[in-house]
Design a protein around this motif. Structure first.
Motif, short mmCIF file in Angstrom:
data_model
loop_
_atom_site.label_atom_id
_atom_site.label_comp_id
_atom_site.label_asym_id
_atom_site.label_seq_id
_atom_site.Cartn_x
_atom_site.Cartn_y
_atom_site.Cartn_z
N ASN A 1 0.87 -1.19 -0.19
CA ASN A 1 0.03 -0.02 -0.10
C ASN A 1 0.92 1.27 0.07
O ASN A 1 0.68 2.05 0.85
N ALA A 2 1.64 1.45 -1.00
CA ALA A 2 2.75 2.30 -0.94
C ALA A 2 2.06 3.69 -0.83
O ALA A 2 2.65 4.63 -0.11
N GLU A 3 0.96 4.12 -1.72
CA GLU A 3 0.66 5.46 -1.64
C GLU A 3 0.05 5.88 -0.35
O GLU A 3 0.33 6.91 0.06
N VAL A 4 -0.67 4.82 0.41
CA VAL A 4 -0.97 5.16 1.72
C VAL A 4 -0.16 5.35 2.66
O VAL A 4 -0.03 6.18 3.52
N SER A 5 1.11 4.32 2.61
CA SER A 5 2.18 4.43 3.23
C SER A 5 2.86 5.76 3.49
O SER A 5 3.26 6.25 4.31
N SER A 6 3.13 6.25 2.10
CA SER A 6 3.75 7.34 2.00
C SER A 6 2.96 8.71 2.52
O SER A 6 3.52 9.63 3.00
N ALA A 7 1.67 8.75 2.29
CA ALA A 7 0.72 9.76 2.70
C ALA A 7 0.83 9.79 4.18
O ALA A 7 0.87 11.05 4.79
N MET A 8 0.62 8.75 4.89
CA MET A 8 0.85 8.57 6.51
C MET A 8 2.12 9.04 6.73
O MET A 8 2.19 9.81 7.82
N GLY A 9 3.10 8.89 6.03
CA GLY A 9 4.70 9.34 6.47
C GLY A 9 4.63 10.79 6.36
O GLY A 9 5.18 11.37 7.20
N GLU A 10 4.18 11.42 5.11
CA GLU A 10 4.08 12.75 4.95
C GLU A 10 3.33 13.66 6.05
O GLU A 10 3.87 14.55 6.49
N ASP A 11 2.32 13.17 6.70
CA ASP A 11 1.52 13.57 7.77
C ASP A 11 2.44 13.76 8.90
O ASP A 11 2.53 14.57 9.68
N LYS A 12 3.14 12.35 9.25
CA LYS A 12 4.01 12.44 10.28
C LYS A 12 5.32 13.45 10.17
O LYS A 12 5.57 13.93 11.34
N ILE A 13 5.79 13.51 8.89
CA ILE A 13 6.78 14.62 8.71
C ILE A 13 6.33 15.84 9.13
O ILE A 13 6.99 16.89 9.76
N ASP A 14 5.04 16.38 8.32
CA ASP A 14 4.44 17.65 8.57
C ASP A 14 4.48 18.07 10.13
O ASP A 14 5.10 19.17 10.58
N ASN A 15 4.05 17.01 10.68
CA ASN A 15 3.75 17.37 12.33
C ASN A 15 5.33 17.37 13.00
O ASN A 15 5.33 18.23 13.99
N ALA A 16 6.29 16.77 12.64
CA ALA A 16 7.68 16.84 13.37
C ALA A 16 8.32 18.04 12.81
O ALA A 16 8.67 18.70 13.67
N LEU A 17 8.10 18.47 11.53
CA LEU A 17 8.52 19.73 11.20
C LEU A 17 7.89 20.90 11.79
O LEU A 17 8.52 22.03 12.12
N SER A 18 6.75 20.76 12.32
CA SER A 18 5.76 22.00 13.06
C SER A 18 6.48 22.32 14.40
O SER A 18 6.32 23.07 14.77
N THR A 19 7.11 21.23 14.89
CA THR A 19 7.72 21.38 16.16
C THR A 19 9.05 22.41 16.04
O THR A 19 9.38 23.03 17.22
N GLY A 20 9.63 22.33 15.07
CA GLY A 20 10.86 23.20 14.82
C GLY A 20 12.22 22.41 15.38
O GLY A 20 13.09 22.95 15.42
N ALA A 21 11.90 21.13 15.75
CA ALA A 21 12.89 20.30 16.28
C ALA A 21 13.98 20.16 15.08
O ALA A 21 13.70 20.02 13.84
#
Length: 231
Positions: free
Chosen positions: A173-193
């Protein structure tokens, strides 16, 4: 205390520094670390794709390789969960030694949160699914990170959401997997860490790849690497 380390397939083949870091932390705390060279795979990827018999053979091989070990430390929640939670399902009657995910061992067995690490950066932590749901490690990784000198821990929004890797799920399920990963990255970047910390090499590979595609300056690092810093 004598401790055996099960380094896991991904750490051995793709992220050897994770295994080295785990040894560094354990030795710093006075453990005598043993690395049985006959170790292979925990059988998780076979079980996940329906190959129960080969998975059982690998669990039995693990049991033989680590027979008599006082404790086996694993820098992976998913591999620890496979052995401890599903081992008897695929290898009925097998006798496994005590198996601990790294943060469990440090806090529950050695009784420490401050492992003597120094890391001057801001980090955010993604609690991997198996460590969170199968093992229930709870706040152990956070307690370890909070005790690192110089480290600033930033809260990750929607931290308990899966990163999308899920072993063969990412392939099927590559497309779903990538979309979930992108959401996680968005949240990580929002922290400024500056660093995204995980406790499984598989999730680190997935999220690190997504960060790389964005050409982000944020690094993905394993919890063991943070705890080993400062030596």
């Amino acid at each position: 205390m004598k401790v055996s380390i099960f380094v896991t397939c991904l750490a051995d083949t793709l992220f050897p520094d994770v295994g080295r870091a785990t040894v560094t932390v354990l030795e710093r705390l006075g453990c005598e670390v043993d690395f049985p060279t006959a170790q292979t795979c925990c059988g998780q990827m076979h079980m996940n794709t329906g190959y129960a018999r080969p998975a059982g053979e690998m669990v039995r091989s693990f049991a033989e390789t680590f027979a008599g070990a006082e404790a086996v430390v694993v820098p992976s929640g998913s591999c620890t969960g496979m052995l401890r939670v599903y081992g008897q399902d695929v290898a009925p009657g097998v006798h496994l030694p005590p198996v601990y995910e790294l943060s469990e061992f440090l806090i529950d067995v050695l009784g420490v949160t401050d492992v003597g690490a120094k890391f001057d950066a801001s980090v955010t932590y993604h609690p991997t699914c198996h460590s969170l749901r199968l093992l229930g490690v709870g706040d152990r990784p956070y307690r370890l990170l909070e005790a690192v000198e110089g480290l600033e821990l930033k809260e990750l929004p929607e931290a308990e959401q899966c990163c999308g890797f899920g072993g063969t799920f990412a392939l099927k399920n590559a497309e779903v997997s990538s979309a979930m990963g992108e959401d996680k990255i968005d949240n990580a970047l929002s922290t400024g860490a500056e660093v995204l910390v995980v406790s499984d090499s598989s999730c680190m590979m997935h999220l690190g790849g997504l960060l790389g595609r964005r050409k982000s300056s944020v690094r993905s690092m394993h919890l063991a690497e943070i705890l080993a810093a400062g030596d």
